[in-house]
Design a protein around this motif. Structure first.
Motif, PDB file in Angstrom:
ATOM      1  N   TYR A  32      17.067 -19.459 -20.647  1.00 46.79           N
ATOM      2  CA  TYR A  32      17.927 -18.390 -21.002  1.00 46.79           C
ATOM      3  C   TYR A  32      19.374 -19.241 -21.578  1.00 46.79           C
ATOM      4  O   TYR A  32      20.251 -19.619 -20.839  1.00 46.79           O
ATOM      5  N   PRO A  33      19.278 -19.222 -22.659  1.00 46.21           N
ATOM      6  CA  PRO A  33      20.403 -20.041 -23.522  1.00 46.21           C
ATOM      7  C   PRO A  33      21.566 -19.582 -23.420  1.00 46.21           C
ATOM      8  O   PRO A  33      22.564 -20.269 -23.456  1.00 46.21           O
ATOM      9  N   LEU A  34      21.597 -18.123 -23.215  1.00 50.95           N
ATOM     10  CA  LEU A  34      22.994 -17.559 -23.156  1.00 50.95           C
ATOM     11  C   LEU A  34      23.036 -16.637 -22.070  1.00 50.95           C
ATOM     12  O   LEU A  34      22.088 -16.068 -21.497  1.00 50.95           O
ATOM     13  N   LEU A  35      24.467 -16.259 -21.392  1.00 47.58           N
ATOM     14  CA  LEU A  35      24.753 -15.581 -20.309  1.00 47.58           C
ATOM     15  C   LEU A  35      25.848 -14.692 -20.632  1.00 47.58           C
ATOM     16  O   LEU A  35      26.616 -15.164 -21.338  1.00 47.58           O
ATOM     17  N   LEU A  36      25.566 -13.552 -20.063  1.00 46.34           N
ATOM     18  CA  LEU A  36      26.864 -12.380 -20.298  1.00 46.34           C
ATOM     19  C   LEU A  36      27.336 -12.403 -18.863  1.00 46.34           C
ATOM     20  O   LEU A  36      26.861 -12.264 -18.012  1.00 46.34           O
ATOM     21  N   ASN A  37      28.941 -12.508 -18.980  1.00 48.61           N
ATOM     22  CA  ASN A  37      29.841 -12.298 -17.745  1.00 48.61           C
ATOM     23  C   ASN A  37      29.836 -10.927 -17.433  1.00 48.61           C
ATOM     24  O   ASN A  37      30.496 -10.169 -18.337  1.00 48.61           O
ATOM     25  N   VAL A  38      29.567 -10.542 -16.228  1.00 46.34           N
ATOM     26  CA  VAL A  38      29.889  -9.074 -15.975  1.00 46.34           C
ATOM     27  C   VAL A  38      30.773  -8.711 -15.127  1.00 46.34           C
ATOM     28  O   VAL A  38      30.947  -7.807 -14.642  1.00 46.34           O
ATOM     29  N   LEU A  39      31.293  -9.840 -14.564  1.00 41.14           N
ATOM     30  CA  LEU A  39      32.319  -9.968 -13.477  1.00 41.14           C
ATOM     31  C   LEU A  39      33.655  -9.554 -13.844  1.00 41.14           C
ATOM     32  O   LEU A  39      33.846 -10.269 -14.871  1.00 41.14           O
ATOM     33  N   TYR A  56      36.676 -16.433  -6.927  1.00 44.78           N
ATOM     34  CA  TYR A  56      36.018 -16.729  -5.861  1.00 44.78           C
ATOM     35  C   TYR A  56      34.923 -17.648  -5.863  1.00 44.78           C
ATOM     36  O   TYR A  56      33.976 -17.540  -5.098  1.00 44.78           O
ATOM     37  N   GLY A  57      34.841 -18.468  -6.934  1.00 45.10           N
ATOM     38  CA  GLY A  57      33.628 -19.287  -7.003  1.00 45.10           C
ATOM     39  C   GLY A  57      32.612 -18.914  -8.113  1.00 45.10           C
ATOM     40  O   GLY A  57      33.203 -18.872  -9.250  1.00 45.10           O
ATOM     41  N   ASN A  58      31.535 -18.505  -7.920  1.00 41.10           N
ATOM     42  CA  ASN A  58      30.404 -18.051  -9.113  1.00 41.10           C
ATOM     43  C   ASN A  58      30.854 -16.838  -9.719  1.00 41.10           C
ATOM     44  O   ASN A  58      31.603 -16.216  -9.101  1.00 41.10           O
ATOM     45  N   ALA A  59      30.537 -16.846 -11.045  1.00 37.74           N
ATOM     46  CA  ALA A  59      30.548 -15.906 -11.949  1.00 37.74           C
ATOM     47  C   ALA A  59      29.182 -14.898 -11.931  1.00 37.74           C
ATOM     48  O   ALA A  59      28.240 -15.458 -11.762  1.00 37.74           O
ATOM     49  N   ILE A  60      29.305 -13.837 -11.673  1.00 35.90           N
ATOM     50  CA  ILE A  60      28.155 -12.902 -11.977  1.00 35.90           C
ATOM     51  C   ILE A  60      27.785 -12.947 -13.424  1.00 35.90           C
ATOM     52  O   ILE A  60      28.472 -12.251 -14.517  1.00 35.90           O
ATOM     53  N   GLY A 120      22.781 -13.144 -11.862  1.00 31.92           N
ATOM     54  CA  GLY A 120      22.728 -14.200 -10.790  1.00 31.92           C
ATOM     55  C   GLY A 120      24.253 -14.749 -10.767  1.00 31.92           C
ATOM     56  O   GLY A 120      25.025 -14.695 -11.650  1.00 31.92           O
ATOM     57  N   GLY A 121      24.666 -15.436  -9.711  1.00 32.47           N
ATOM     58  CA  GLY A 121      25.638 -16.125  -9.664  1.00 32.47           C
ATOM     59  C   GLY A 121      25.722 -17.495 -10.014  1.00 32.47           C
ATOM     60  O   GLY A 121      24.772 -18.240  -9.809  1.00 32.47           O
ATOM     61  N   GLU A 133      28.252 -24.595 -14.748  1.00 31.53           N
ATOM     62  CA  GLU A 133      27.090 -24.547 -15.584  1.00 31.53           C
ATOM     63  C   GLU A 133      27.196 -23.368 -16.610  1.00 31.53           C
ATOM     64  O   GLU A 133      26.448 -22.926 -17.545  1.00 31.53           O
ATOM     65  N   ILE A 134      28.539 -22.994 -16.927  1.00 26.04           N
ATOM     66  CA  ILE A 134      28.875 -22.027 -18.006  1.00 26.04           C
ATOM     67  C   ILE A 134      29.798 -22.806 -19.050  1.00 26.04           C
ATOM     68  O   ILE A 134      30.545 -23.445 -18.898  1.00 26.04           O
ATOM     69  N   GLY A 135      29.072 -22.482 -20.323  1.00 29.68           N
ATOM     70  CA  GLY A 135      29.656 -23.315 -21.642  1.00 29.68           C
ATOM     71  C   GLY A 135      30.705 -22.452 -22.308  1.00 29.68           C
ATOM     72  O   GLY A 135      31.343 -21.578 -21.612  1.00 29.68           O
ATOM     73  N   LYS A 136      30.970 -22.548 -23.206  1.00 28.44           N
ATOM     74  CA  LYS A 136      31.955 -21.915 -24.036  1.00 28.44           C
ATOM     75  C   LYS A 136      31.437 -20.481 -24.535  1.00 28.44           C
ATOM     76  O   LYS A 136      30.432 -20.306 -24.658  1.00 28.44           O
ATOM     77  N   CYS A 137      32.508 -19.736 -24.745  1.00 26.47           N
ATOM     78  CA  CYS A 137      32.258 -18.530 -25.012  1.00 26.47           C
ATOM     79  C   CYS A 137      32.039 -18.218 -26.487  1.00 26.47           C
ATOM     80  O   CYS A 137      32.979 -18.875 -27.177  1.00 26.47           O
TER      81      CYS A 137
END
Length: 104
Positions: A17-24, A31-35, A72-73, A78-82
Motif C-alpha cells: 500500500y504505497p499511498l494512503l488517503l486521509n479520511v479523518l 487524538y493520535g492515529n489518523a484514519i 485503519g488507524g 508512518e505517514i509521509g508527505k502529501c
C-alpha cells in the motif's frame, strides 16, 4: 493533515500500500492515529474489486484502487508527505463509503 489528502505510506506495509488517503475530518484529529484508507496500484491487482466499493483514482499518472473496505488507524510517524489533494474525486470516494456503510 489534509482531509482527503493522499499521503506516502512510510509504514511496514508500504510495498503493498504505497499511498494512503486521509479520511479523518480535521475536527476529529489530534487524538493520535489518523484514519487512512490504502491505495493499491491497479497494475498489482489480479482482479479489480467492485468499482462502486473501490473507486479507481489517478495519481501521478498512475491508476490506484482505493480499498475502502480496509481503513485503519495509522500512527503519524508512518505517514509521509502529501502528494495530492482530492478534488472532484471526493464524490466518488464518499459514494464508496456510503455503499460500504449503508449498502446504497
Amino acid at each position: 493533515m489534509e482531509h482527503y489528502g493522499i499521503y506516502e505510506n512510510r509504514g511496514r506495509r508500504k510495498s503493498a500500500y504505497p499511498l494512503l488517503l486521509n479520511v479523518l475530518h480535521p475536527a476529529a484529529s489530534g487524538y493520535g492515529n489518523a484514519i487512512m484508507v490504502p491505495l493499491v496500484p491497479l497494475a498489482k491487482m489480479s482482479m479489480q474489486p467492485p468499482k462502486k466499493l473501490c473507486p479507481l483514482l489517478k495519481i501521478q499518472h498512475k491508476h490506484y484502487v482505493l480499498m475502502t473496505h480496509i481503513p485503519g488507524g495509522i500512527p503519524p510517524q508512518e505517514i509521509g508527505k502529501c502528494i495530492k489533494q482530492l478534488e472532484g474525486e471526493i464524490y466518488e470516494v464518499k459514494n464508496a463509503f456510503d455503499f460500504l456503510l449503508n449498502g446504497i
